[in-house]
Design a protein around this motif. Sequence first.
Motif, short mmCIF file in Angstrom:
data_model
loop_
_atom_site.label_atom_id
_atom_site.label_comp_id
_atom_site.label_asym_id
_atom_site.label_seq_id
_atom_site.Cartn_x
_atom_site.Cartn_y
_atom_site.Cartn_z
N SER A 193 33.17 -24.30 -17.69
CA SER A 193 34.30 -24.40 -16.75
C SER A 193 34.66 -23.02 -16.18
O SER A 193 34.92 -22.88 -14.98
CB SER A 193 35.52 -25.01 -17.45
N LEU A 194 34.69 -22.00 -17.04
CA LEU A 194 35.04 -20.66 -16.58
C LEU A 194 33.98 -20.09 -15.65
O LEU A 194 34.29 -19.35 -14.70
CB LEU A 194 35.26 -19.74 -17.78
N ILE A 195 32.71 -20.43 -15.88
CA ILE A 195 31.64 -20.01 -14.98
C ILE A 195 31.85 -20.63 -13.59
O ILE A 195 31.74 -19.95 -12.56
CB ILE A 195 30.26 -20.38 -15.55
N LEU A 196 32.16 -21.92 -13.56
CA LEU A 196 32.40 -22.61 -12.29
C LEU A 196 33.61 -22.02 -11.57
O LEU A 196 33.59 -21.84 -10.34
CB LEU A 196 32.62 -24.10 -12.53
N ILE A 197 34.66 -21.69 -12.32
CA ILE A 197 35.85 -21.09 -11.72
C ILE A 197 35.52 -19.72 -11.12
O ILE A 197 35.99 -19.37 -10.02
CB ILE A 197 36.98 -20.97 -12.75
N ALA A 198 34.68 -18.94 -11.83
CA ALA A 198 34.28 -17.62 -11.31
C ALA A 198 33.49 -17.77 -10.02
O ALA A 198 33.69 -17.02 -9.05
CB ALA A 198 33.45 -16.89 -12.36
N ILE A 199 32.58 -18.74 -9.98
CA ILE A 199 31.79 -18.99 -8.76
C ILE A 199 32.71 -19.44 -7.63
O ILE A 199 32.57 -19.00 -6.48
CB ILE A 199 30.69 -20.02 -9.03
N LEU A 200 33.67 -20.32 -7.96
CA LEU A 200 34.64 -20.76 -6.96
C LEU A 200 35.44 -19.58 -6.43
O LEU A 200 35.72 -19.50 -5.22
CB LEU A 200 35.59 -21.80 -7.57
N GLY A 201 35.81 -18.66 -7.30
CA GLY A 201 36.53 -17.46 -6.88
C GLY A 201 35.71 -16.64 -5.89
O GLY A 201 36.24 -16.15 -4.89
N GLY A 202 34.41 -16.51 -6.17
CA GLY A 202 33.53 -15.79 -5.24
C GLY A 202 33.43 -16.48 -3.90
O GLY A 202 33.46 -15.84 -2.84
N TRP A 203 33.33 -17.82 -3.92
CA TRP A 203 33.24 -18.58 -2.67
C TRP A 203 34.53 -18.46 -1.87
O TRP A 203 34.50 -18.26 -0.65
CB TRP A 203 32.95 -20.05 -2.97
N CYS A 204 35.67 -18.58 -2.54
CA CYS A 204 36.96 -18.44 -1.85
C CYS A 204 37.12 -17.06 -1.24
O CYS A 204 37.66 -16.92 -0.13
CB CYS A 204 38.11 -18.70 -2.84
N SER A 205 36.63 -16.05 -1.95
CA SER A 205 36.69 -14.69 -1.41
C SER A 205 35.89 -14.58 -0.12
O SER A 205 36.32 -13.92 0.84
CB SER A 205 36.15 -13.70 -2.46
#
Length: 198
Positions: free
Chosen positions: A37-49
């Motif tokens: 879950s934390l890996i997916l959240i980190a990737i989502l953070g990169g995409w949002c950026s």
Amino acid sequence: IKEYLVNFSVLITVIYLSGFLYKQFLVNSSKNFIEFSLILIAILGGWCSMFFGIHLSDSVIFDLRFIPIIIAAMYTRNPLYILMIGIGIGLARFTFGISEAAIAGFITVIILSIIGMMVYLISKKWHVYTKMLVVVLVMNSVNSLSIGFLGVIPIADYLSVIVPSSLPINIILSFFLLWMVKDLSDEYVYKASLLNSA
């Protein structure tokens, strides 16, 4: 500056959201599910950026997508997660179009992830503040150099015009976000210890 502040605010939101999800929903989940879950959240953070980044053209984007990789290099317990996050963010770059700039962006985050893994392995036993200083300075420097050599903007223009303003800002924001993650983590550990001792 406005775009940087928006980007910064988005990452703050993602960090607090991940902390909220962890405390409310993930804390009693299995270790593998939490890490996934934390890996997916980190990737989502990169995409949002990238989504809220500075779009200089249809293909060139300046943003803070490297920050989740820096956070992973600082706090992960498995160096392979750093690479997984980098690959995920790199692939997410192609959702904004396939171009020379997108390919360069993908390669840049992969390089950054590999460097992050190396820094993680070297600094495992270092004091937290020493590690934070090295992670931020090394990762930001590698990010700037990779963009300069691989990016579509001429390297002379990039190094003379963009880096003098973007690199110091990126370093400051990296320190701030790492400190925020550390503060949230320390607060959770403290509250958990109080509950366990009650």
